[in-house]
Design an enzyme around this catalytic site. Structure first.
Site, PDB file in Angstrom:
ATOM      1  CG  ASP A  91     -29.555 -35.493   3.360  1.00  0.00           C
ATOM      2  OD1 ASP A  91     -28.418 -34.995   3.257  1.00  0.00           O
ATOM      3  OD2 ASP A  91     -29.804 -36.655   3.011  1.00  0.00           O
ATOM      4  CD  GLU A 129     -26.820 -42.262   8.519  1.00  0.00           C
ATOM      5  OE1 GLU A 129     -27.667 -43.124   8.867  1.00  0.00           O
ATOM      6  OE2 GLU A 129     -26.928 -41.588   7.479  1.00  0.00           O
TER       7      GLU A 129
HETATM    8  C1  GLC Z   1     -27.061 -38.773   4.058  1.00  0.00           C
HETATM    9  C2  GLC Z   1     -26.247 -37.623   4.630  1.00  0.00           C
HETATM   10  C3  GLC Z   1     -25.144 -37.252   3.672  1.00  0.00           C
HETATM   11  C4  GLC Z   1     -24.310 -38.481   3.363  1.00  0.00           C
HETATM   12  C5  GLC Z   1     -25.168 -39.659   2.886  1.00  0.00           C
HETATM   13  C6  GLC Z   1     -24.399 -40.964   2.800  1.00  0.00           C
HETATM   14  O1  GLC Z   1     -27.720 -38.393   2.894  1.00  0.00           O
HETATM   15  O2  GLC Z   1     -27.055 -36.525   4.900  1.00  0.00           O
HETATM   16  O3  GLC Z   1     -24.352 -36.227   4.218  1.00  0.00           O
HETATM   17  O4  GLC Z   1     -23.342 -38.196   2.426  1.00  0.00           O
HETATM   18  O5  GLC Z   1     -26.232 -39.865   3.776  1.00  0.00           O
HETATM   19  O6  GLC Z   1     -23.817 -41.284   4.016  1.00  0.00           O
END
Ligand code: GLC
Length: 436
Positions: A169, A400
């Protein structure tokens, strides 16, 4: 290892919602596209039915044109996430399903190689094989959508128009493109972020970045999520390394699977013949010894070293000379006391070791790079990538993302972002099983 298997399995079971898995509680309470692919890779080691349902439910959100949305909102009652289904209003596009509700953009197409892994693990399981025959055409349709709608110049390299599509992102890669957007607070819809009240704000994108994410979402919605009009106007138009490498790797899987299951794969072979040389020609940047993304709006390469460039290994795009350079880079980081693999180059002025995609280590990226290194026989580096990941989760939990500097990790007690994270757990399970 036994304890890690147990912990990972219980994370996946806790995040299971009768048919699909959420990435983590509250922060991401729906089904995410590429998260689910990795999740299935973990589930298949303890419950293959879950893996099958995970993928089936993901594809229940596929649009008529083949696009697979980045979020599937199976529940319309969760209120801990923004932007929710009503804000996306995917229904402006007549090909979006009425149920489940979905977002209007996509994410890296991991499904080809996920299905391949499933079939490889259960080569004579009738249920798996009939599921594979059912899913194959849907994945093919997704790839056809990429090459039809996302490659308007027929170059073999697909385009993204929103940072969220890249999966990373707030990578510094997007800074210049986002700087083209001038926010007018009077016309941008009012919204309230939910993420920063759940997760540490210092580990999340900034509010300025969020305004721009919302701006690009609005742009998509304005044009009913139809590519041609969006591409004419979007300040953000990128040919991404990660996105294209994942697509190419999944093409490869589809060729192998299709041949085995009796599907015609000629079209996929043609894509490969165009995509792989173009990737090498347009995305390699000699001065940094890596692949970089291409800014189609600005007609220029975006010259930074980061994790997307390393994904080329996974799709076996580089020749041996280029592959060696990527491997040397990782060995250099290791020698300088970094855990592998930081998402952005620590030597780069834009590196931020804590903030999401501007530096931290991401589990699924280690999984990808590990397999890429193995494909070239770089066993020593591959093992560092895997063992560093195990060391981090053992010390800091199934988070994460993670700090990469060893000197800082020493004094930390937990990872960054969400905890008890699904793809973290799934990658652990898959890597442990591969090892044994
Ligand atoms: C964030 C990450 C993305 C992922 C999402 C859900 O937006 O950047 O890659 O898919 O979270 O985990």
């Amino acid at each position: 290892m036994e304890e890690l298997i147990e912990k990972s399995t219980s994370v996946l079971l806790n995040n299971w919602k009768q048919g699909f898995t959420i990435p983590t509680q509250r922060l991401y309470p729906f089904q995410w596209n590429w998260d689910s692919g990795f999740t299935a890779l973990g589930q298949m080691h303890f419950n293959v039915d879950f893996a099958i349902q995970e993928m089936q439910n993901l594809f229940s959100g596929q649009w008529e044109n083949g696009m697979l949305p980045h979020i599937i909102f199976h529940s319309e009652n969760e209120d801990t996430y923004f932007p929710n289904y009503d804000f996306w209003n995917a229904q402006v596009n007549s090909g979006a399903p009425v149920k489940p509700k979905t977002s209007g953009i996509t994410q890296p197409p991991v499904h080809g190689f996920v299905l391949e892994a499933l079939v490889n693990k259960f080569p004579s399981n009738q249920k798996v094989l009939s599921f594979a025959k059912d899913l194959f055409p849907k994945i093919l349709k997704l790839h056809q959508w990429f090459y039809t709608y996302r490659d308007p110049q027929r170059e073999g390299l697909t385009i993204i128009y929103h940072p969220w599509e890249s999966g990373r992102d707030n990578s510094p890669l997007w800074d210049n493109s986002l700087a083209r957007i001038i926010i007018d607070k009077d016309t941008l819809p009012k919204y309230t972020r939910k993420d920063t009240s759940i997760s540490e704000a210092s580990e999340r994108p900034t509010s300025d970045e969020y305004d721009k994410y919302v701006y690009l979402l609005e742009l998509g919605k304005k044009y009913k999520y139809e590519e041609r009009a969006i591409f004419d106007e979007s300040p953000f138009l990128i040919q991404d390394t990660l996105m294209n490498a994942i697509l190419i790797r999944s093409n490869k899987a589809l060729i192998q699977l299709g041949t085995r299951l009796g599907f015609d794969v000629a079209e996929i072979e043609e894509w490969q013949q165009a995509s792989i040389p173009k990737f090498n020609e347009k995305l390699w940047y000699d001065a940094l010894d890596t692949y970089v993304v291409y800014d189609l709006r600005g007609q220029t390469q975006i010259k930074h070293k980061e994790i997307g460039g390393l994904c080329a290994l996974f799709a076996e795009i580089p020749d041996l000379e280029k592959a060696n350079k990527l491997n040397d880079y990782l060995q250099g980081l290791h020698a300088r006391d970094f855990f592998l693999c930081p998402s952005f180059d620590p030597e780069d002025a834009l590196f931020d070791s804590k903030r999401y995609w501007r530096g931290p280590i991401w589990p699924q990226m280690n999984w990808i790079v590990y397999h890429g290194l193995k494909a070239y026989g770089f066993e020593a580096t591959a093992n560092i990538v895997k063992n560093n990941f195990f060391e981090l989760v053992n010390k800091l939990g199934l988070h994460e993302y993670f700090e990469s500097q060893k000197s800082l990790v020493k004094n930390l007690e937990k990872g960054y972002g969400g905890s008890d994270f699904s793809w973290t757990a799934a990658c652990i399970l898959d890597l442990i099983h591969e090892q044994s």
